[in-house]
Design a protein around this motif. Structure first.
Motif, short mmCIF file in Angstrom:
data_model
loop_
_atom_site.label_atom_id
_atom_site.label_comp_id
_atom_site.label_asym_id
_atom_site.label_seq_id
_atom_site.Cartn_x
_atom_site.Cartn_y
_atom_site.Cartn_z
N SER A 49 0.85 -1.20 0.00
CA SER A 49 0.00 0.00 0.00
C SER A 49 0.88 1.24 0.00
CB SER A 49 -0.88 0.00 1.25
OG SER A 49 -1.46 1.27 1.47
N LEU A 55 -4.60 0.02 -1.72
CA LEU A 55 -4.14 -1.36 -1.68
C LEU A 55 -3.65 -1.78 -3.06
CD1 LEU A 55 -3.83 -3.95 0.01
CD2 LEU A 55 -6.08 -4.65 -0.86
N LYS A 65 -6.76 -10.70 2.26
CA LYS A 65 -7.18 -9.33 2.06
C LYS A 65 -6.28 -8.46 2.94
CE LYS A 65 -12.02 -10.29 1.01
NZ LYS A 65 -13.43 -10.04 1.40
N THR A 67 -5.90 -4.16 4.49
CA THR A 67 -6.48 -2.83 4.58
C THR A 67 -5.50 -1.89 5.26
OG1 THR A 67 -8.38 -1.53 5.35
CG2 THR A 67 -7.74 -3.40 6.71
N ARG A 68 -5.35 -0.70 4.71
CA ARG A 68 -4.47 0.34 5.28
C ARG A 68 -5.40 1.43 5.80
NH1 ARG A 68 0.59 2.51 3.28
NH2 ARG A 68 1.41 3.85 4.94
N THR A 69 -5.49 1.50 7.11
CA THR A 69 -6.44 2.42 7.72
C THR A 69 -5.86 3.81 7.94
OG1 THR A 69 -5.80 1.58 9.88
CG2 THR A 69 -7.75 0.59 8.86
#
Lengths: 114, 108
Positions: A49, A55, A65, A67-69
């Motif tokens: 990311s 992503l 999966k 996720t980059r929060t």
């Protein structure tokens, strides 16, 4: 103080289970990566990311999966874990500019899927 | 085929001896990074190189982008040098590819 941290350090789950691996970096880096390491394969890129909400697909993405929060936090999700996902998982970060390809690694998470 | 090939795959040294590890690239590598994975599994950054050489204590690394290879020289090997050495290079954009590693065992 460690600049890339991972949690948990060890995890055991069963086939079909849900697992979330967490990574946090305090390097102020834009790029973050998830790798898996298996005997005979070195490190292989799962996802990466370049910033919050972004992503990119890596080389071995199937079954994962991510996720980059925030700029600091990158999560790897295994929604239906399988024994083939038993591995050592590393998170890394890298910056931009002249040293863009210099990667800094976390301590790793050892995942066992029974 | 492998984009980054490391040799040898395994190596045994006696304390106090010298050796060289090598990475050959089939990609147009512009930089190379060397790591040591210690017996506890941690990945330790050793060198990040543009074409040229760098030295740090008993370790010295060279990178020749035209000939597409890099070397890591270990001088006066010590027990704590044992582990697996990896090299890595960017493949385009911000992706990096790793070699399969050289397992080094240093014995008294």
């Amino acid at each position: 103080e460690a600049a890339v941290t991972q949690s948990p350090r060890n995890k055991v789950t069963v086939t079909g289970g849900n697992v979330t691996l967490s990574c946090r970096q305090t390097n102020s880096h834009n790029y973050m990566y998830w790798y898996r390491q298996d005997t005979g394969h070195g490190l292989r890129l799962i996802h990466y990311s370049y910033g919050a909400g972004n992503l990119q697909i890596g080389d071995v993405p199937d079954g994962y999966k991510a996720t980059r929060t925030t700029q600091e936090d990158f999560f790897l999700l295994l929604e239906l874990a399988s024994p083939s996902q038993t591995s050592l998982y590393f998170c890394a970060s890298s910056g931009t500019g002249g040293r863009y390809a210099e990667q800094f690694f976390g301590p790793g998470t050892r995942l066992t899927v029974l | 085929g492998d984009k980054v090939k490391q040799s040898p795959s395994a190596l045994s040294l006696q304390e106090g001896t010298n050796s060289a590890l090598r990475c050959n690239f089939s990609i147009a590598a512009t930089t190379v990074q060397w790591f040591l994975q210690n017996p506890r599994g941690s990945l330790i950054n050793l060198f990040y190189l543009v074409p040229g050489t760098k030295e740090n204590g008993r370790l010295k690394s060279a990178f020749d982008s035209k000939e597409s290879y890099s070397t890591l020289h270990i001088r006066d090997a010590q027990l704590e040098d044992s582990g697996t050495y990896f090299c890595a290079a960017p493949t385009g954009g911000y992706k990096v590819v790793f070699g399969s590693g050289t397992r080094l065992l240093v014995s008294p």
